[in-house]
Design a protein around this motif. Structure first.
Motif, PDB file in Angstrom:
ATOM      1  N   ARG A 321       8.566  -4.451  41.916  1.00  0.00           N
ATOM      2  CA  ARG A 321       9.119  -5.339  40.894  1.00  0.00           C
ATOM      3  C   ARG A 321       9.844  -6.468  41.640  1.00  0.00           C
ATOM      4  O   ARG A 321      10.720  -6.198  42.466  1.00  0.00           O
ATOM      5  CB  ARG A 321      10.076  -4.498  40.052  1.00  0.00           C
ATOM      6  N   SER A 328      16.989 -14.782  32.778  1.00  0.00           N
ATOM      7  CA  SER A 328      17.695 -15.757  31.951  1.00  0.00           C
ATOM      8  C   SER A 328      19.190 -15.479  31.855  1.00  0.00           C
ATOM      9  O   SER A 328      19.985 -16.389  31.661  1.00  0.00           O
ATOM     10  CB  SER A 328      17.074 -15.776  30.557  1.00  0.00           C
ATOM     11  N   ILE A 331      23.368 -14.035  36.829  1.00  0.00           N
ATOM     12  CA  ILE A 331      24.216 -14.950  37.582  1.00  0.00           C
ATOM     13  C   ILE A 331      24.336 -14.469  39.028  1.00  0.00           C
ATOM     14  O   ILE A 331      25.219 -14.877  39.759  1.00  0.00           O
ATOM     15  CB  ILE A 331      25.611 -15.106  36.921  1.00  0.00           C
ATOM     16  N   GLY A 365      12.732 -14.664  34.288  1.00  0.00           N
ATOM     17  CA  GLY A 365      12.466 -16.096  34.320  1.00  0.00           C
ATOM     18  C   GLY A 365      11.257 -16.529  33.512  1.00  0.00           C
ATOM     19  O   GLY A 365      10.849 -17.686  33.580  1.00  0.00           O
ATOM     20  N   ILE A 366      10.673 -15.613  32.721  1.00  0.00           N
ATOM     21  CA  ILE A 366       9.508 -15.980  31.901  1.00  0.00           C
ATOM     22  C   ILE A 366      10.020 -16.546  30.573  1.00  0.00           C
ATOM     23  O   ILE A 366      10.598 -15.812  29.776  1.00  0.00           O
ATOM     24  CB  ILE A 366       8.615 -14.744  31.631  1.00  0.00           C
ATOM     25  N   MET A 385       9.403  -9.012  31.052  1.00  0.00           N
ATOM     26  CA  MET A 385      10.185  -9.966  30.262  1.00  0.00           C
ATOM     27  C   MET A 385      11.353  -9.292  29.563  1.00  0.00           C
ATOM     28  O   MET A 385      11.196  -8.206  29.008  1.00  0.00           O
ATOM     29  CB  MET A 385       9.288 -10.579  29.181  1.00  0.00           C
ATOM     30  N   GLY A 413      22.721  -9.172  29.844  1.00  0.00           N
ATOM     31  CA  GLY A 413      22.318  -8.740  31.179  1.00  0.00           C
ATOM     32  C   GLY A 413      22.840  -7.340  31.426  1.00  0.00           C
ATOM     33  O   GLY A 413      23.911  -6.976  30.924  1.00  0.00           O
ATOM     34  N   MET A 414      22.086  -6.550  32.178  1.00  0.00           N
ATOM     35  CA  MET A 414      22.539  -5.184  32.459  1.00  0.00           C
ATOM     36  C   MET A 414      23.691  -5.186  33.460  1.00  0.00           C
ATOM     37  O   MET A 414      24.354  -4.185  33.648  1.00  0.00           O
ATOM     38  CB  MET A 414      21.361  -4.328  32.957  1.00  0.00           C
ATOM     39  N   TYR A 430      23.765  -2.375  40.138  1.00  0.00           N
ATOM     40  CA  TYR A 430      24.451  -3.389  40.953  1.00  0.00           C
ATOM     41  C   TYR A 430      25.417  -2.769  41.958  1.00  0.00           C
ATOM     42  O   TYR A 430      26.354  -3.399  42.403  1.00  0.00           O
ATOM     43  CB  TYR A 430      25.166  -4.385  40.033  1.00  0.00           C
TER      44      TYR A 430
HETATM   45  P1  XMP Z   1      14.505 -12.598  31.588  1.00  0.00           P
HETATM   46  O1  XMP Z   1      14.473 -13.953  32.230  1.00  0.00           O
HETATM   47  O2  XMP Z   1      13.159 -12.132  31.154  1.00  0.00           O
HETATM   48  O3  XMP Z   1      14.965 -11.617  32.774  1.00  0.00           O
HETATM   49  O4  XMP Z   1      15.525 -12.516  30.515  1.00  0.00           O
HETATM   50  C1  XMP Z   1      15.001 -10.226  32.619  1.00  0.00           C
HETATM   51  C2  XMP Z   1      15.294  -9.565  33.942  1.00  0.00           C
HETATM   52  O5  XMP Z   1      16.578  -9.939  34.433  1.00  0.00           O
HETATM   53  C3  XMP Z   1      17.096  -8.900  35.268  1.00  0.00           C
HETATM   54  N1  XMP Z   1      18.449  -8.606  34.806  1.00  0.00           N
HETATM   55  C4  XMP Z   1      19.560  -9.078  35.389  1.00  0.00           C
HETATM   56  N2  XMP Z   1      19.719  -9.807  36.509  1.00  0.00           N
HETATM   57  N3  XMP Z   1      22.065  -9.773  36.163  1.00  0.00           N
HETATM   58  C5  XMP Z   1      20.994 -10.135  36.902  1.00  0.00           C
HETATM   59  O6  XMP Z   1      21.177 -10.773  37.938  1.00  0.00           O
HETATM   60  C6  XMP Z   1      21.974  -9.034  35.032  1.00  0.00           C
HETATM   61  O7  XMP Z   1      22.960  -8.725  34.380  1.00  0.00           O
HETATM   62  C7  XMP Z   1      20.651  -8.654  34.629  1.00  0.00           C
HETATM   63  N4  XMP Z   1      20.177  -7.911  33.606  1.00  0.00           N
HETATM   64  C8  XMP Z   1      18.824  -7.907  33.745  1.00  0.00           C
HETATM   65  C9  XMP Z   1      16.179  -7.724  35.139  1.00  0.00           C
HETATM   66  O8  XMP Z   1      15.408  -7.686  36.303  1.00  0.00           O
HETATM   67  C10 XMP Z   1      15.378  -8.046  33.892  1.00  0.00           C
HETATM   68  O9  XMP Z   1      14.125  -7.428  33.870  1.00  0.00           O
END
Ligand code: XMP
Length: 516
Positions: A321, A328, A331, A365-366, A385, A413-414, A430
């Motif tokens: 992955r 999106s 940070i 990023g999609i 996504m 974000g997780m 993290y």
């Molecule tokens: P999109 O762009 O599809 O991205 O909304 C989803 C992916 O973002 C990752 N992800 C995070 N990355 N902080 C991060 O830096 C976060 O809190 C976070 N949450 C999710 C993850 O890989 C997801 O599939």
């Protein structure tokens, strides 16, 4: 004309799918793919692809293991349309996560196994509330208001359509529902075919199914039955059950989760970490391979460099992955100063992984269909996504109304403080210590616009990718990637002005969106 893929990446500067100026992005280059010759229909374009060494999909689309994106409902819908959902790990208990996987594996097309119900004492206003939040129209009435409780009646929009809104709050469901003795009901043993015949003959929209104690066990909807015939691309395992994945952390407790997930029949485990090249991940993938030699497959990550990829493939990864800080809601690049432009990360890692026969998933990023086609052209076998799917009906959580009358769903974000505080497993991604007093967020919380149902949105994505491949002049993902390697599929770097030109511009206002 244009450049070969090697020439595109020669500069050693980070390249992404599309430049976007926002508070969270810095300037990076992007690119276009040049058009090719078309002598075939868009519907003939094949999107067959490998997700892992052993699992293939008919659509290169995977939903993120995030608590605002993938639980059973999302995973079922994604699999029905040829992709796959990865159930998140941020549940109160590991049993809860396994239960979601179980729901997907046990899913029988056409049967709603966890129908939303209502009590006789509720009001029409409550029903309208359910309808607004969940989008259902026919709701069974049960003794407790939950399924697996005595069925007392059914209420559909036909029963409430003519009640003026002023009376919604005072009209009880018991006054307007169709009571149990006037309902057409099915027994648990009923086949889907019989159910369809009953619904057709009786001209009904919903058929409640009860067990020997008269308790509601599932619901069959005529609209679902019609749809049931329309999933020729669904992702099935060898037993004919839908495929599903689940995320696990790199903690010691992951081993207990893996045992439950394997029992539930999970097809893929995704080891969920922002930086996959850790001692913990290497130990875990080795442990899984030793203890579960016949599957599930393991997707390791996340990675953005060849060195990270090599480490995980050497230790048994069946898929990788890719992505760090490109999501999106991410940070990571801002806060940790670590990450990589997603286009470059996908290209570099995919080039290496191909030499080892390991498929890669471009994660994050999609923002629309074109981004998927670009990720595939750079070597990704599929994309993952989060944000793009978070506003759909099938994502967890309920809709609410935003300030200017727009319908929204929450997306977080997780690594956001929100998600980390909900349950500890998202901290693991993290490397946050559970007793840590100082939490460093690596993601934000947000809202997403309503995107309707996955049943419409994913077919839109699929057809959009097919159009993209047709424009490039290739018949399949395989041909796209081989063409990129041979130099017959051509690319071109975009200047900032070309990027502006390629987007919507010079308009007073935009009155229609390009999808849905
Ligand atoms: P999109 O762009 O599809 O991205 O909304 C989803 C992916 O973002 C990752 N992800 C995070 N990355 N902080 C991060 O830096 C976060 O809190 C976070 N949450 C999710 C993850 O890989 C997801 O599939």
């Amino acid at each position: 004309d244009g450049q070969s893929i090697e020439e595109l990446f020669e500069t050693k500067q980070g390249i992404t799918y599309k430049y976007c100026y926002s508070r969270y992005s810095s300037f990076v280059y992007d690119f276009n793919i040049l058009p090719g010759y078309i002598d075939f229909a868009v519907t003939s374009v094949s999107l067959d692809t490998a997700l892992t060494r052993n699992i293939t999909l008919k659509a290169p689309l995977v939903s993120s293991p995030m608590d605002t994106v993938t639980e059973a409902e999302m995973a079922i819908a994604m699999a029905l349309h040829g992709g796959m959902g990865i159930v998140h790990a941020n549940f109160p208990s590991k049993e809860d996560q396994a239960k979601e996987v179980n729901k997907v594996k046990r899913y029988k097309q056409g049967f709603i196994t966890h129908p939303q119900c209502i009590t006789t004492d509720s009001t029409v206003a409550d029903l309208m509330d359910i309808k607004a939040k969940k989008g259902f129209t026919g709701t069974p009435v049960t003794a407790t208001g939950k399924y697996r409780s005595k069925l007392l009646g059914l209420i559909t929009s036909r029963d409430v359509d003519f009640i003026p809104q002023s009376r919604w709050a005072t009209t009880r469901i018991s006054e307007v529902m169709v009571p149990r003795d006037r309902l057409i009901i099915g027994e648990e043993s009923l086949t889907l075919k019989d159910a369809y015949d009953i619904l057709e003959n009786e001209k009904k929209g919903k058929l409640p199914i009860i067990n020997a104690n008269g308790e509601l066990v599932s619901l069959i909807a005529r609209t679902d039955l019609k749809k049931a015939r329309e999933f020729p691309n669904a992702s099935y395992d060898s037993m004919g059950q839908l495929r599903v994945g689940a995320a696990v952390s790199t903690r010691e407790t992951a081993k207990d989760s893996i045992k439950l997930l394997a029992e539930a029949g999970v097809d893929v485990l995704v080891i969920d970490s922002s930086n996959g090249s850790s001692k913990y991940q290497v130990e875990l993938v080795r442990w899984i391979k030793e203890n579960y030699p016949n599957g599930p497959d393991v997707i390791c990550g996340n990675v953005v460099t060849k060195q990270q990829a090599k480490l995980l493939i050497d230790n048994g990864a069946d898929g990788l992955r890719i992505g760090m800080g490109s999501g999106s809601i991410c940070i990571t690049q801002e806060v940790m100063a670590v990450g990589r432009a997603q286009g470059t990360a996908v290209y570099e890692v995919a080039s290496y992984a191909r030499s080892r026969n390991v498929p890669v998933l471009a994660d994050g990023g999609i923002r629309d269909v074109g981004y998927i086609t670009k990720a595939l052209s750079l070597g990704a076998s599929a994309v993952m996504m989060g944000g793009l799917l978070a506003g759909t009906n099938e994502a967890p959580g309920e809709y609410f109304w935003g300030a200017n009358g727009v319908r929204l769903k929450k997306y977080r974000g997780m690594g956001s403080i929100d998600a980390m505080e909900a349950h500890s497993s998202s901290q693991d991604r993290y490397f946050t210590a559970s007793d840590e007093q100082v939490k460093v967020a690596q993601g934000v919380s947000a809202t997403m616009l309503d995107r309707g149902s996955i049943h419409k949105f994913v077919p839109y994505l699929v057809r959009g990718i097919q159009h993209g491949l047709q424009d490039i002049g290739v018949h399949s993902i395989k041909e796209l990637q081989e063409g990129a390697q041979k130099g017959t599929v051509r690319f071109e770097k975009r200047s900032p002005n070309a990027q502006l030109e390629g987007g919507v511009h010079s308009l007073h206002s935009v009155t229609s969106s390009h999808h849905l």
